[in-house]
Design a protein around this motif. Structure first.
Motif, PDB file in Angstrom:
ATOM      1  N   VAL E 200      -8.874  -0.628  -1.416  1.00 18.04           N
ATOM      2  CA  VAL E 200      -9.750  -1.112  -0.357  1.00 18.04           C
ATOM      3  C   VAL E 200      -9.640  -0.129   0.789  1.00 18.04           C
ATOM      4  O   VAL E 200      -8.541   0.218   1.227  1.00 18.04           O
ATOM      5  N   ALA E 202     -11.436   0.048   4.416  1.00 16.62           N
ATOM      6  CA  ALA E 202     -12.410  -0.515   5.345  1.00 16.62           C
ATOM      7  C   ALA E 202     -12.154   0.058   6.722  1.00 16.62           C
ATOM      8  O   ALA E 202     -11.014   0.132   7.161  1.00 16.62           O
TER       9      ALA E 202
ATOM     10  N   VAL F 197     -10.162  -6.643  12.762  1.00 19.58           N
ATOM     11  CA  VAL F 197      -9.766  -5.739  11.688  1.00 19.58           C
ATOM     12  C   VAL F 197     -10.328  -4.352  11.992  1.00 19.58           C
ATOM     13  O   VAL F 197     -11.539  -4.170  12.068  1.00 19.58           O
ATOM     14  N   ILE F 198      -9.466  -3.359  12.176  1.00 27.66           N
ATOM     15  CA  ILE F 198      -9.923  -2.006  12.469  1.00 27.66           C
ATOM     16  C   ILE F 198      -9.923  -1.157  11.198  1.00 27.66           C
ATOM     17  O   ILE F 198     -10.855  -0.408  10.928  1.00 27.66           O
ATOM     18  N   GLU F 199      -8.887  -1.291  10.419  1.00 29.33           N
ATOM     19  CA  GLU F 199      -8.808  -0.446   9.238  1.00 29.33           C
ATOM     20  C   GLU F 199      -7.919  -1.125   8.199  1.00 29.33           C
ATOM     21  O   GLU F 199      -6.852  -1.633   8.523  1.00 29.33           O
ATOM     22  N   VAL F 200      -8.395  -1.132   6.957  1.00 26.49           N
ATOM     23  CA  VAL F 200      -7.587  -1.628   5.846  1.00 26.49           C
ATOM     24  C   VAL F 200      -7.528  -0.523   4.806  1.00 26.49           C
ATOM     25  O   VAL F 200      -8.560   0.024   4.417  1.00 26.49           O
ATOM     26  N   GLN F 201      -6.330  -0.158   4.390  1.00 25.36           N
ATOM     27  CA  GLN F 201      -6.171   0.819   3.322  1.00 25.36           C
ATOM     28  C   GLN F 201      -5.176   0.258   2.332  1.00 25.36           C
ATOM     29  O   GLN F 201      -3.974   0.285   2.571  1.00 25.36           O
ATOM     30  N   ALA F 202      -5.690  -0.223   1.215  1.00 23.99           N
ATOM     31  CA  ALA F 202      -4.803  -0.830   0.222  1.00 23.99           C
ATOM     32  C   ALA F 202      -4.963  -0.075  -1.091  1.00 23.99           C
ATOM     33  O   ALA F 202      -6.084   0.221  -1.512  1.00 23.99           O
TER      34      ALA F 202
END
Lengths: 238, 238, 238, 238, 238, 238
Positions: E200, E202, F197-202
């Protein structure tokens, strides 16, 4: 009229000073008029990785100009981090021209690098380089034979190169810088002493040349290379 | 014993051939024995961006070796994409040494670049470079004065450089390559004709040197530079 | 015998798909047999710094291969930090060939870049590039004329290119990869529809070619370019 | 007058914080006044290729500044693709200075790298680096001895370095940035605790210095290094 | 309203052309609307040095855009000497996404490189790349199985990717360039056909998104990937 | 069990030391357990060329690790001539995260660069960098307001970041290096103090994660960021 009253089909004054770089296995300081190139051959007892174990040798050329070989100072290529496109093109040309003259099998699994460093540039640096590099190569091979490292001479052809061009509609031999700058066509021929064609690079900068013009410059180039080959042999003898 | 019966405090045979690079505004082919460096000065009517509009000039040096200046061939630095640390160090040294000899205000808003290209290397290439570069600089300034671009000579000091070292416990002047390779101490002194100290770079490779040894090599360096300065003046006169 | 029963003097099946890259001002996907090159022309309303203010335009080419255009994957050039010597040589050739066909004054102070990206490589990628690039150039010029940015067509010559070579002693037209790999001589000719000579690049890889062989390949090249020019005109019409 | 009432022959306040980088085999955060350098020693069980199989070790230094170690932000060197000439010069100096203090045979075939990262810069970063690097080296050697990897201490000399200069005609010890910027002469001395001379780098930026001035700064440097060596020993004891 | 009357939760027209690059072991030309990416898989019988001898394979991706894939021409990355940060980020993403779908043990000690070259760019090039790369990978594996080099299929999951975003407050699936340019949030989801989450990414460009908005785009992404997976299976069958 | 008896949902001991780099306009040495990052903000009164004249500012981040921040020494990136893909990815993330918190119009036409230099690395260096960079940014803005260069605070959101992961099937907050190395899933969340939510990195390294697992780590991240935001405010007050 050409400078110093030169005829359209005349070479500039030639000079080959052998062994100018005493640490090299073979060397020649070649002058085509005011163009001066130091050609130094280095023998290395190895070959590039992709050629290993095949019992064949390799010959390459490297080319560079001193910053003040030119009328205005030229920036060193190391400053921009890589050889220019022009330099790489000339290096590839020198290497191909010499390899066409050498039986790489007979050379054995070793490499000869010919460094062509232009000390003074007045047009025709690549043709002077090839012509002098052939002499440096011959001297290096003589060294290998004297040392007993080679039994037979792997140099199977005599090679020289000359520039020709069309300037103001007139075909001319061995252009100097001021002629080269304004030439309609600029060509370099690498030929053998027996008339063989090794490399032809002809470029019509502004408008296409006619088939006739191409024939004329080809004829001039043959004449020029014949004279260069005679001078090379004299340099080798002395 | 040193090669060719040289005394510990003797320079190698010196030679300064002025105007060897005719396109340059000033040039000198300098020989310290078998070390030969072509120094060519180029005048450019601009200065680096950070110096613009201050009415002051700038002097820099560039340094390079031909691949076959050395006994075994050295790879061209352009192949690795950048000047080596050693090259940059020498270039900075040449530039600083010359700037210390020049009144940059009197030079006016222009730049002089001195290219030092080593044609043959047998130790002491950086000191030969500085010594020859000073001559090339003087010749370029003479050119500017002849052209009426400068009225007074901005070169306010006479500069020369020499290497010294301790070899087998003995202090020696002007080391050649074979001595340099085994020296316990390696030092370069850039001095003026009147005894001024411009730059001292002394390095004890393996064990520290004693204060006494430092005094000895300093004394040798002064003697060497005195002789170099006399020879420089003779070269300028001819 | 050549693959698919091709005659020594026959081109491979030709295909020109115009406007394959819809965002470009002009484009052509050219196929010489299994060699496929996407040529896309971009118009930029500026010129290189050294040409500014002279009222003249400029035309250049860029060349690249997709990594898997080749039978075995080729490493991207960006990985080694710079275009290879071969790439630069080809880019310079494409640019010169197109400029010889354009009246740069009539183009006005703008630049056209022709990107030649090889999607599939089976020999002759540079000649296919030039031949397709000329069509992309024509399409871009048509766009400029439709937009009213140009009144007259600055393309003053029709240009195409073809490779020729000597394989097993036989002169052959339009070499594919397997022929190119074993050819004694490899040459590229850039010619105009009216017989003008723009560029000749002939290389004898192993032994020099005879003057006769050179004549033979030159004749083949003229035949090939004539056929290419006819096909180009058909592509422009459709 | 110097800042904070410092005497011309006085060092700035010194501080050595050992083991500041806990993952390193040895480390020291050294402060010369507002100049702060983190020196971290890494032991690697290998040597450079050209040293393999000779039973000798190697010691090198690397040097860098954080972008905001300086009053105005400095661009990271990685942005320009290579260490600057200044950085390379300092790295080579750190390495040579430490190697002169180490019996490389006794070190065994392993390498110690000392990273000197400047966290805050107020002049004298290279001398602080060398002085702190010697402590990091000693700590790494202590670690090797504790681990049973070394039996005897290969560090055969105690080394420290200090900057000296002539500012407004006055010889001064341990220059801070504002003094360094305006100094007529800038010199760095790397000496041993017993008076041995490892490296002298003296540069007269604008006009040459007199032999007398050179003697004065040499004397100051000896005094400064004596005091630094005493402080080093105290840091090792705690 | 979206272009061509597309609904917020609708994909653009999809097209998968298998075997478009016939020299590659597996390939697919994928179109998401006007975005077109050529994905070509190359099998190499070796692994990176750090993986040798562990009996495991490796899968990586490389990514590039043709200069005129974009509306205005983009400079080739080779000109600046290195892949941009954006390119490297995408290459790492493609590689990770594919490796999460492969049993590297079952692949055996070989490497598969998937080249994703964007021929036309209208937003979503990285998600199209991953979706097409999975098909190229499957085709390469099929080739390995047909050749008897692999007995079982190491591809353990079906993977596709889609972009989603918030534009003018509205959550939208599969953004095209004009939407991407003005989106408040831009996200890429790499998911499996069974709902597994691989990656993910975002990013809220201007202001943070609410948890609700995040839920909405996640839901859209799941819908999009489901449809992509169905289309992938159809492409594999034909 | 986690090291030092830490609960799955617990942060490591936090420490924010403001003004650690006194020359910077704002700075913070942040510690997340044994991970220590020096964040220093520099204000420059200019913007990148593409932003000039628009009355808007710019915020970027740079990231680097000291060679011995890690357990084994890491090579400096300057040695390979360019920042690694990982470094560039992190730099872009830091910049985007901060820009999402700033009204660039209110900042005015100036640039703030936040250097994040990792002095010690034990996992979570990028989340510690973002969390500390926000504090350095706030301090730099306070400086600008004190100097009268800004009237209103352009920082419109409070931002912090935390890593989360699934280790052995268990969702955990703020992974240290040994956990990160073996995690099935590794994710970084950049959130605001108000839940934005600014940034999601999964990234699921080996096998995809389930939607449930994604929900769990998201919840943990929200808890962690809440605690980080409280600690940030305390650091600002002191």
């Amino acid at each position: 009229m050409r400078s110093k009253g030169r005829q359209p089909d005349a070479l500039r004054p030639l000079r080959f000073e052998m062994d100018w770089a005493p640490y090299a296995e073979g060397s020649c300081l070649v002058s085509f008029g005011d163009t001066r190139v130091l050609c130094a051959a280095s023998v290395e007892e190895n070959v590039p990785p992709w050629l290993r174990g095949q019992g064949r040798g390799w010959v390459t050329g490297e080319y560079s100009m001193l910053p003040r070989a030119t009328h205005a100072r030229t920036r060193r290529e190391v400053q921009s981090g890589k050889p220019s496109g022009r330099t790489q093109e000339i290096q590839r040309l020198i290497g191909r021209s010499l390899r066409a003259a050498v039986d790489l099998k007979a050379l054995g699994e070793r490499r000869i690098v010919i460094d062509c460093d232009v000390l003074q540039a007045d047009g025709g640096t690549r043709t002077a380089s090839i012509t002098g590099a052939w002499l440096a190569l011959k001297a290096a091979v003589a060294y290998l034979m004297e040392e007993g490292l080679l039994e037979t001479d792997p140099v199977v052809a005599q090679v020289a190169a000359v520039s020709v061009g069309v300037v103001g509609g007139q075909a001319r031999l061995d252009l100097e810088y001021e002629e080269d700058r304004i030439a309609e066509t600029d060509a370099n021929f690498v030929l053998t002493s027996t008339g063989g064609v090794i490399e032809v690079q002809a470029t019509a900068e502004n408008h296409p040349m006619t088939p006739d013009q191409f024939d004329q410059i080809f004829t001039l180039a043959r004449k020029g290379v014949s004279e260069l080959c005679i001078a090379q042999l004299q340099a080798l003898k002395s």
